[in-house]
Design an enzyme around this catalytic site. Structure first.
Site, PDB file in Angstrom:
ATOM      1  N   ASN A 128      24.463  36.920  36.005  1.00 34.41           N
ATOM      2  CA  ASN A 128      25.146  36.230  34.908  1.00 34.41           C
ATOM      3  C   ASN A 128      26.544  36.761  34.633  1.00 34.41           C
ATOM      4  O   ASN A 128      27.133  36.465  33.600  1.00 34.41           O
ATOM      5  CB  ASN A 128      24.321  36.331  33.618  1.00 34.41           C
ATOM      6  CG  ASN A 128      22.942  35.754  33.797  1.00 34.41           C
ATOM      7  OD1 ASN A 128      21.960  36.480  33.830  1.00 34.41           O
ATOM      8  ND2 ASN A 128      22.876  34.439  33.979  1.00 34.41           N
ATOM      9  N   ILE A 186      31.042  36.660  31.219  1.00 37.67           N
ATOM     10  CA  ILE A 186      29.606  36.830  31.023  1.00 37.67           C
ATOM     11  C   ILE A 186      29.016  35.516  30.543  1.00 37.67           C
ATOM     12  O   ILE A 186      29.604  34.837  29.691  1.00 37.67           O
ATOM     13  CB  ILE A 186      29.315  37.915  29.975  1.00 37.67           C
ATOM     14  CG1 ILE A 186      29.967  39.238  30.393  1.00 37.67           C
ATOM     15  CG2 ILE A 186      27.822  38.110  29.782  1.00 37.67           C
ATOM     16  CD1 ILE A 186      30.079  40.218  29.270  1.00 37.67           C
ATOM     17  N   CYS A 187      27.864  35.172  31.089  1.00 34.06           N
ATOM     18  CA  CYS A 187      27.176  33.974  30.627  1.00 34.06           C
ATOM     19  C   CYS A 187      26.005  34.401  29.740  1.00 34.06           C
ATOM     20  O   CYS A 187      24.963  34.800  30.236  1.00 34.06           O
ATOM     21  CB  CYS A 187      26.673  33.160  31.826  1.00 34.06           C
ATOM     22  SG  CYS A 187      25.776  31.699  31.353  1.00 34.06           S
ATOM     23  N   LEU A 188      26.252  34.396  28.453  1.00 31.20           N
ATOM     24  CA  LEU A 188      25.199  34.813  27.525  1.00 31.20           C
ATOM     25  C   LEU A 188      25.241  33.862  26.331  1.00 31.20           C
ATOM     26  O   LEU A 188      26.310  33.666  25.732  1.00 31.20           O
ATOM     27  CB  LEU A 188      25.441  36.258  27.083  1.00 31.20           C
ATOM     28  CG  LEU A 188      24.391  36.888  26.161  1.00 31.20           C
ATOM     29  CD1 LEU A 188      23.024  36.954  26.816  1.00 31.20           C
ATOM     30  CD2 LEU A 188      24.829  38.284  25.738  1.00 31.20           C
TER      31      LEU A 188
END
Lengths: 713, 180
Positions: free
Chosen positions: B107, B115-117
């Site tokens: 991610n 960041i993929c959050l």
């Protein structure tokens, strides 16, 4: 002679006398160059030599001119007066500017002439005409001066000479002399020296002592006022040092009070002019008092309220100021004005509360407590409105500002506590202090603490001190519970049982005691649980002391040591050699430095021996120790743990430093200092920070390289 | 030392909830105040393995963070630097967070550090704080969301730990203290 008189009578009858007078004056004017020449000559002489003698000679010479030209007395007063006026006008017009300087010098020298006279100077000549020998050395001179009208013309000059003389004397005799009242002495001096002198310039004509007194009255009160004022000015200049010297300087303060607030003729009654005195009193009060305030504030700012002064010293000085100004000015207006900046400053200091609290309970170590033992203990006083039904009510003094708070005769402690707006802060700090003191008591005698608490209850009220009360009761309860437990089962352990919710957070770096100590703790806990089923003991093993007898092959060592030390020596009963790391692993939560310190204690007692780096061996058989080493290690071990609050703050500070070093990498000291502004309440200087970092480095938390600090990982 | 500090935690850091509590007022003063209180909370809470601090004393909106790989995961023993930039509208909008150290993770963008959050995007809420973000990131390291990868290669080999570890270590650079 007879013929001349008849001639004058004739002229008078013919109403020609005025013409004759004009003629005479005209002639005199023509001859005046003679006098002019002589005056110039004498003055040149004076200017060359700067000796007052020339002036004296000039004066006597002028008198002889005056006498020789004087018209005969039979011509009547009118002519005589006209002559005198013309003569005086003329000589005054020809005096060069330097004459007044010379005359002043001359007058100043007469003070010593008086003291040189052998007959008591009090004696006032019964009759005026010159008598032989003259009653005092300066008599002729004064007569001559009067003849020439110099006294009237130079009256202000004469009094200024006297003022200067008084000033010089006051400065000389009174400066830095605070241990006895000077004012009466000065008055005495006035009576002995100044008054006799004053008789000549101001009361020559007096025929009796009473008459002289009447004549001296006005001028005398002016001079007395000047004495007071000079003394006042001097004392105001010195006020800061006077306060430092309090209570030895009490007399000086009394002087200041008398001199500044009263015209003060108690012993000079003959000279009191009541109305005049009143006016003086008011004038003087107002301007001198503001002078005092300005001066003291300036001195305080310069000498007291700076980072170099110890908080304790500031407090002591503040208390002295309170006491001193109360002597000078009971209503407290001066105090209010002076104290304001001090209070503001103290509020900014972080350790003020602790200092005050320490003095509240009369901390033994601080020699003389701020609190006077004899002062009655009163509840803290709140500000209260004036009670107008009070028959003794008095208005506020005229120089009180609009925000002046009449803190009527309140005690010192109330004043100190009122620096802060709330007393909660005090109570909190008090608890911390009480904790330290209670836990330090070894012999079970809490009378002193109980007494302190009772005193404080009177001041702060029951409710505020409830927590302290519980703390104190915990101590006595502990003993009772212990007695009960001991009765059931004898255990060599006497714990102090404290109620967690009522005590300030204690250091909780507790550890589990090893071996026999844990067994003892457990069996005690079991008994306790039987006695109080709803409660559970949580041991704070790091507090307290243990009395040990260590039986070794050749000797028995007795020692009273902290629990950590005891635990460590317990480990040595398992095996002979331990390293610090091994011990740390066994004790888990204990820091290495603490372990090393504990080991040092045993090294000192000759129980252990350091074999090599970080390896310690039990000495079953004693070995001689080099004595130098012993002293050194002992000194290191004696370092006292800092107070709890300081520790907390340092711990916070360390957290922030860790935070920034973790994230920003190595930093120079200056950068750490600026970044620490994110920590609330951070107020250290960079020097203090350097010290702090150095301490952290010794503990192995950080390392420094090329001025860059980084965390030890 | 650690012990004393943790004993302090309940006193100063008792409320981990952010002080501002999601109020609408987003003036500069209140943001600064909120960030300061978050810093205080973070410093005092002593959560292991996460940390952050303002990059300089001049700008409170720009922080540097450090995350230790959680123990028991493939990232254990590794340290990652991240940068946190707060918008002036914080905490109404989420901070921008990027990995400064190269982080090989399904991610995380290996190059840009993005960041993929979800909580940093549409699921953001004003009750989150720096501390909760850091904790989420730390747990993300051990439990990636392979359904929406930013780094498809990493997501593909996640299930073969040996291969993944090799790739991870190829890109990982230990943090050097002196490199500021």
């Amino acid at each position: 002679m007879q013929q001349i008189r008849t001639a004058f009578d004739l002229v008078g009858k013919a109403r020609m006398l005025s013409m004759l007078l004009e003629n005479f004056l005209e002639d005199m004017r023509r001859q005046q160059y003679l006098i002019e020449r002589e005056v110039a000559q004498y003055m040149a002489e004076y200017e060359n030599s700067s000796q007052a003698d020339s002036i004296v000679r000039l004066i006597f010479r002028l008198v002889s001119w005056y006498v020789s030209w004087k018209p005969i007395a039979e011509l009547g007063l009118t002519i005589h007066a006209a002559y005198t006026l013309a003569f005086r006008t003329h000589i005054f017009s020809i005096f060069p500017p330097s004459f007044s300087r010379g005359f002043k010098e001359l007058i100043a020298s007469t003070f010593s002439l008086v003291s040189a006279s052998s007959p008591p100077p009090w004696v006032i000549p019964a009759d005026l005409p010159p008598i032989d020998p003259p009653p005092r050395p300066d008599y002729q001179l004064w007569i001559a001066c009067e003849t020439l009208g110099l006294l009237e013309r130079y009256e202000s000059l004469i009094s200024s000479v006297c003022y200067e003389y008084i000033e010089a004397h006051v400065l000389e005799t009174c400066a830095k002399k605070w241990d006895e009242p000077m004012l009466p002495k000065l008055r005495e001096w006035m009576t002995e020296k100044i008054v006799p002198w004053m008789i000549m310039p101001y009361a020559r004509g007096a025929r009796s002592a009473e008459e002289a007194r009447a004549m001296l009255q006005g001028v005398g009160s002016r001079f007395d006022y000047h004495v007071c004022k000079t003394l006042c000015d001097l004392r105001i200049q010195e006020i800061f040092d006077i306060i430092i010297d309090y209570p030895d300087s009490q007399s000086a303060l009394q002087d200041l009070k008398v001199a500044s607030s009263r015209p003060g003729f108690e012993d000079f009654e003959m000279m009191v002019n009541r109305v005049r005195g009143r006016i003086q009193e008011c004038l003087q009060r107002v301007d001198q008092r503001s002078q005092l305030v300005v001066n003291l504030r300036k001195a305080n700012k310069k000498r007291l309220l700076h980072p170099g002064a110890d908080t304790k010293d500031i407090l002591t000085q503040y208390v002295s100021i309170i006491r001193c100004l109360r002597i000078i000015d009971p209503p407290g207006v001066l105090l209010y004005k002076v104290a304001d900046p001090i209070r503001k400053y103290l509020r900014e200091r972080s350790d003020t509360i602790r200092c005050i609290v320490a003095s509240l309970v009369g901390d033994g170590e601080s020699g003389d407590s701020l609190v006077d033992e004899n002062e009655p203990i009163q509840p803290l006083q709140q500000m209260q409105a004036d009670d107008f039904s009070d028959p003794n009510w008095e208005p506020e003094p005229i120089d009180a500002g609009p925000d002046f708070r009449t803190n009527k005769p309140s005690d010192v402690i109330s004043t100190l506590v009122s620096i802060y707006d709330s007393k909660d802060l005090f109570v909190k700090e008090l608890q911390v202090l009480l904790t330290q003191r209670l836990l330090a008591v070894k012999d079970g005698n809490y009378e002193r603490e109980r007494r302190n608490i009772e005193i404080l209850k009177v001041r702060f009220g029951e409710a505020a001190l409830q927590v302290c009360e519980v703390m104190l009761r915990d101590m006595t309860d502990s003993r009772r519970i212990d007695q009960h437990v001991q009765a059931q089962k004898s255990v060599p352990l006497h714990p102090t049982i404290i109620s967690r919710h009522f005590w300030p957070p204690l250091q909780t770096n507790s550890f589990t005691m090893p071996g026999q100590f844990r067994d003892i703790q457990e069996s005690y806990a079991k008994e306790f649980h039987l006695f109080k089923p709803d409660k559970r003991l949580h041991w704070l093993s790091h507090l307290g002391t243990i009395k040990l007898d260590i039986e070794l092959q050749d000797r028995t060592v007795s020692a009273e040591v902290p629990p950590l030390e005891a635990s460590i020596v317990e480990f040595f009963s398992q095996k002979d050699t331990w390293t610090v790391d091994e011990l740390a692993a066994e004790l888990k939560s204990v820091e290495k430095t603490a372990i090393v310190k504990a080991l040092t204690t045993w090294l000192d007692l000759g129980v252990l021996k350091e074999e090599d780096e970080d390896r310690y061996k039990l000495l079953e058989i004693a070995e001689a120790l080099p004595s130098g080493q012993k002293a050194a290690t002992r000194a290191a071990a004696d370092e006292e743990a800092p107070a709890l609050a300081v520790q907390q703050q340092q711990a916070e500070q360390m957290k922030f430093i860790e935070g920034m070093l973790t994230n920003l990498g190595a930093l120079p000291l200056a950068r750490i200092q600026t970044m620490l502004k994110f920590a609330p309440g951070y107020d250290q200087t960079i020097e203090q920070l350097a010290e702090f970092m150095e301490a952290a480095r010794r503990e192995g938390l950080v390392i420094v390289k090329d001025g860059m600090w980084k965390l030890c990982r | 030392m650690d012990q004393i500090m943790s004993s302090l935690a309940p006193r100063t850091g008792a409320s981990n909830k952010p002080a501002a509590g999601g109020s609408g007022a987003a003036s500069g003063g209140s943001v600064t105040k909120r960030l300061q209180s978050e810093l205080m909370t973070l410093m005092m809470s002593a959560s292991p393995g996460i940390s952050a601090f303002p990059r300089s004393d001049a700008n409170l909106y720009d922080w540097v963070g450090t995350i230790d790989g959680p123990a028991g995961t493939i990232y254990s023993g590794l340290k990652f630097k991240i940068s946190i930039t707060f918008p002036p509208t914080y905490p109404m909008s989420p901070p921008t967070i990027k990995f400064d150290s190269a982080c090989y993770h399904p991610n995380v963008d290996l190059v840009g550090g993005g960041i993929c959050l979800d909580i940093l995007q549409d699921k953001w809420s004003a009750v989150y704080s720096v501390q909760t973000i850091l904790l989420s990131l730390q747990s993300l390291l051990g439990e990636p969301n392979n359904a929406s990868p930013l780094n498809p290669d990493a997501a593909a080999i996640w299930d073969s730990p040996d291969q993944f570890k090799a790739q991870l270590m190829k890109h990982y650079r230990p943090i050097v203290d002196d490199a500021e």
